[in-house]
Design an enzyme around this catalytic site. Structure first.
Site, PDB file in Angstrom:
ATOM      1  CD  GLU A   1      -3.138   0.093   0.601  1.00  0.00           C
ATOM      2  OE1 GLU A   1      -2.921   1.159  -0.515  1.00  0.00           O
ATOM      3  OE2 GLU A   1      -4.090   0.183   0.852  1.00  0.00           O
ATOM      4  CG  ASP A   2      -1.077   4.632  -2.065  1.00  0.00           C
ATOM      5  OD1 ASP A   2      -1.807   4.186  -1.205  1.00  0.00           O
ATOM      6  OD2 ASP A   2      -1.395   5.791  -2.788  1.00  0.00           O
TER       7      ASP A   2
ATOM      8  CG  ASP B   1      -5.210   8.278   5.470  1.00  0.00           C
ATOM      9  OD1 ASP B   1      -5.150   8.901   5.503  1.00  0.00           O
ATOM     10  OD2 ASP B   1      -5.613   7.783   3.673  1.00  0.00           O
TER      11      ASP B   1
ATOM     12  CG  PHE C   1      -4.893  15.846   1.598  1.00  0.00           C
ATOM     13  CD1 PHE C   1      -5.890  15.186   1.662  1.00  0.00           C
ATOM     14  CD2 PHE C   1      -4.192  15.367   0.155  1.00  0.00           C
ATOM     15  CE1 PHE C   1      -5.962  13.965   0.412  1.00  0.00           C
ATOM     16  CE2 PHE C   1      -4.710  15.181  -0.782  1.00  0.00           C
ATOM     17  CZ  PHE C   1      -5.694  14.006  -0.486  1.00  0.00           C
TER      18      PHE C   1
ATOM     19  NE  ARG D   1      -2.902   8.891  -9.113  1.00  0.00           N
ATOM     20  CZ  ARG D   1      -3.259   7.863  -8.043  1.00  0.00           C
ATOM     21  NH1 ARG D   1      -2.854   7.593  -6.905  1.00  0.00           N
ATOM     22  NH2 ARG D   1      -4.688   8.024  -7.932  1.00  0.00           N
TER      23      ARG D   1
END
Length: 179
Positions: free
Chosen positions: A98-99, A102, A151, A164
């Protein structure tokens, strides 16, 4: 990107160095085994490509696309599979890449879904984790960086499909997303 970013949180060199460490840990833990490295589109593309190149363990790759976000900045909690695996998981050692984690809601659902498919094991590697945002208890074996609940964009992470391609992770200015 100019005024869209507040600051660089993690540099390109810091990411590369930490991925070296994660790859070494994965190689040690999976010695003598072959693993299926499973990237979660679209955000994990950069992490998975760079991590896989640093690993020496025999591996195959596959991709899934799942969604729980829509166009907002908060998880909806409703998970949809947009692209499923092409690989049968029966008896395989699966490493989800995963990046960012959260809330953990999507990943918790995904791990349970994959475990129901009969793999030998399912573990998780993520570049970023936001401990203050996590709402479910999920074990993550390999964590690149714990970050504040801000964020962030770059290195695969986006806002409205932009940013990205940044080689670092930065915090997005609230005026960009209305935060």
């Amino acid at each position: 990107m100019g005024e869209d970013l507040c600051k660089i949180l993690i540099t390109e060199d810091e990411i590369s160095s930490r991925l070296d460490e994660l790859a070494a840990a994965i190689d040690r833990d999976y010695e003598g085994k072959e693993i299926l490295v499973l990237g979660i589109l679209k955000g994990a593309v950069m992490v998975m490509a760079d991590l896989a190149r640093k690993m020496h363990t025999p591996l195959t790759m596959d991709w899934m696309a799942v969604s729980s976000y829509g166009s907002g900045t908060k998880s909806s909690g409703v998970v949809r599979i947009l692209k499923d695996l092409e690989t049968d998981l029966e008896g395989k050692h699966v490493l989800i890449v995963e990046d960012i984690i959260d809330s953990g809601l999507t990943l918790s659902w995904l791990k349970a879904n994959l475990e129901s498919r009969g793999p030998a094991s399912v573990e998780i590697a993520t570049l970023l984790r936001k401990p203050d945002a996590t709402t479910v208890d999920i074990h993550v074996e390999y964590v690149g960086f714990d970050i504040p609940n801000e964020f962030v964009v770059g290195y695969g992470l986006d806002y409205a499909e932009k940013y990205r391609n940044l080689p670092f992770v930065g915090t997005l200015a609230p005026h960009v997303y209305g935060g």
